[in-house]
Design a protein around this motif. Structure first.
Motif, PDB file in Angstrom:
ATOM      1  N   GLN A  86       0.807  -1.355  -0.075  1.00 16.24           N
ATOM      2  CA  GLN A  86      -0.026  -0.102   0.047  1.00 16.24           C
ATOM      3  C   GLN A  86       0.878   1.194  -0.010  1.00 16.24           C
ATOM      4  O   GLN A  86       1.772   1.386   0.940  1.00 16.24           O
ATOM      5  CB  GLN A  86      -0.954   0.131   1.218  1.00 16.24           C
ATOM      6  CG  GLN A  86      -2.076  -1.138   1.196  1.00 16.24           C
ATOM      7  CD  GLN A  86      -2.984  -0.758   0.221  1.00 16.24           C
ATOM      8  OE1 GLN A  86      -3.556   0.412  -0.163  1.00 16.24           O
ATOM      9  NE2 GLN A  86      -3.465  -1.656  -0.583  1.00 16.24           N
ATOM     10  N   GLU A  88       1.035   5.897  -0.708  1.00 14.68           N
ATOM     11  CA  GLU A  88       0.380   7.054  -0.583  1.00 14.68           C
ATOM     12  C   GLU A  88       0.832   7.856  -1.863  1.00 14.68           C
ATOM     13  O   GLU A  88       1.965   8.058  -2.080  1.00 14.68           O
ATOM     14  CB  GLU A  88       0.461   7.791   0.598  1.00 14.68           C
ATOM     15  CG  GLU A  88      -0.727   8.881   0.874  1.00 14.68           C
ATOM     16  CD  GLU A  88      -0.424   9.634   2.489  1.00 14.68           C
ATOM     17  OE1 GLU A  88      -0.658  10.578   2.385  1.00 14.68           O
ATOM     18  OE2 GLU A  88      -0.511   8.618   3.178  1.00 14.68           O
ATOM     19  N   THR A  89      -0.172   8.194  -2.617  1.00 13.22           N
ATOM     20  CA  THR A  89      -0.005   8.913  -3.965  1.00 13.22           C
ATOM     21  C   THR A  89       0.300  10.586  -3.552  1.00 13.22           C
ATOM     22  O   THR A  89      -0.031  10.814  -2.324  1.00 13.22           O
ATOM     23  CB  THR A  89      -1.074   8.740  -4.982  1.00 13.22           C
ATOM     24  OG1 THR A  89      -2.296   9.383  -4.368  1.00 13.22           O
ATOM     25  CG2 THR A  89      -1.149   7.330  -5.354  1.00 13.22           C
ATOM     26  N   GLY A  92      -2.399  12.145  -1.755  1.00 12.50           N
ATOM     27  CA  GLY A  92      -2.900  11.688  -0.327  1.00 12.50           C
ATOM     28  C   GLY A  92      -3.871  10.401  -0.451  1.00 12.50           C
ATOM     29  O   GLY A  92      -4.178   9.864   0.610  1.00 12.50           O
ATOM     30  N   LYS A  93      -4.250   9.978  -1.734  1.00 13.15           N
ATOM     31  CA  LYS A  93      -4.825   8.683  -1.907  1.00 13.15           C
ATOM     32  C   LYS A  93      -4.109   7.448  -1.669  1.00 13.15           C
ATOM     33  O   LYS A  93      -2.846   7.451  -1.995  1.00 13.15           O
ATOM     34  CB  LYS A  93      -5.649   8.687  -3.208  1.00 13.15           C
ATOM     35  CG  LYS A  93      -6.702   9.967  -3.357  1.00 13.15           C
ATOM     36  CD  LYS A  93      -7.331   9.659  -4.726  1.00 13.15           C
ATOM     37  CE  LYS A  93      -8.207  10.835  -5.241  1.00 13.15           C
ATOM     38  NZ  LYS A  93      -8.722  10.824  -6.422  1.00 13.15           N
ATOM     39  N   LYS A  94      -4.757   6.474  -1.090  1.00 15.82           N
ATOM     40  CA  LYS A  94      -4.037   5.286  -0.899  1.00 15.82           C
ATOM     41  C   LYS A  94      -4.228   4.465  -2.336  1.00 15.82           C
ATOM     42  O   LYS A  94      -5.224   4.314  -2.858  1.00 15.82           O
ATOM     43  CB  LYS A  94      -4.704   4.361   0.019  1.00 15.82           C
ATOM     44  CG  LYS A  94      -4.490   4.936   1.498  1.00 15.82           C
ATOM     45  CD  LYS A  94      -3.123   4.464   2.220  1.00 15.82           C
ATOM     46  CE  LYS A  94      -3.234   4.984   3.661  1.00 15.82           C
ATOM     47  NZ  LYS A  94      -2.298   4.981   4.160  1.00 15.82           N
TER      48      LYS A  94
END
Length: 171
Positions: A86, A88-89, A92-94
């Motif tokens: 996992q 984080e872009t 801020g998205k996973k």
């Protein structure tokens, strides 16, 4: 049988990184189709090993017709051994990505007489002689241009893959 003119050993690109498997697959397919190659997927496998690593592998035969007598061909073999992670872009998205090793092998060759129109057969055994005579003596400059075109495509593909692997990594 048609003649195949290979240009040296296969070129290999290896990298260890955090990447997105779907993005690499789409990048390779888009790059080849935008340059006029027809991509035939010979096989695609995705396996989960006992240790939790995923193994992605596919084998493509890519061809582009230059003229009635010649096709440029690229054989592309891709293998990656990675685990899902996992990340984080930037916004801020996973996102689920892969962390592991990527190996890409590219072989390039010219396929001369792919429809086998100039092969030896019982009715006209001299066709191969005339094909070889034409290739070796009469069309030397033409073959040099075709080789240069294929070498340029191969070099650009390798450079663009290396650039892609450096730019689109998440680590």
């Amino acid at each position: 049988m048609g003649m195949k003119d290979f240009f040296g050993p296969a070129k290999t690109i290896t990298s260890t990184l955090v990447y997105d498997q779907k993005e690499i697959y789409n990048f390779l397919k888009t790059w080849l189709t935008e340059r006029g190659y027809l991509v035939e997927e010979k096989d695609y496998t995705e396996k989960i090993q006992a240790n939790g690593l995923r193994v992605y592998a596919f084998n493509w035969m890519c061809e582009k017709r230059i003229d009635d007598f010649t096709k440029c061909k690229l054989a592309l073999y891709y293998q990656a051994e990675a685990e899902n992670v996992q990340i984080e872009t930037h916004d801020g998205k996973k996102k689920t990505a892969q962390n592991g090793n990527v190996i890409i092998k590219i072989s390039s060759f010219l396929d001369i007489d792919p429809e086998e129109e100039w092969n030896i057969n019982k009715t006209n055994a001299t066709k191969v002689f005339f094909r070889e005579l034409w290739i070796k003596l009469l069309a030397k400059g033409v073959w040099a241009k075709k080789q240069a075109l294929l070498n340029k495509d191969t070099k650009l593909l390798i450079e663009d893959i290396n650039t892609y692997l450096k730019l689109y990594r998440y680590d």
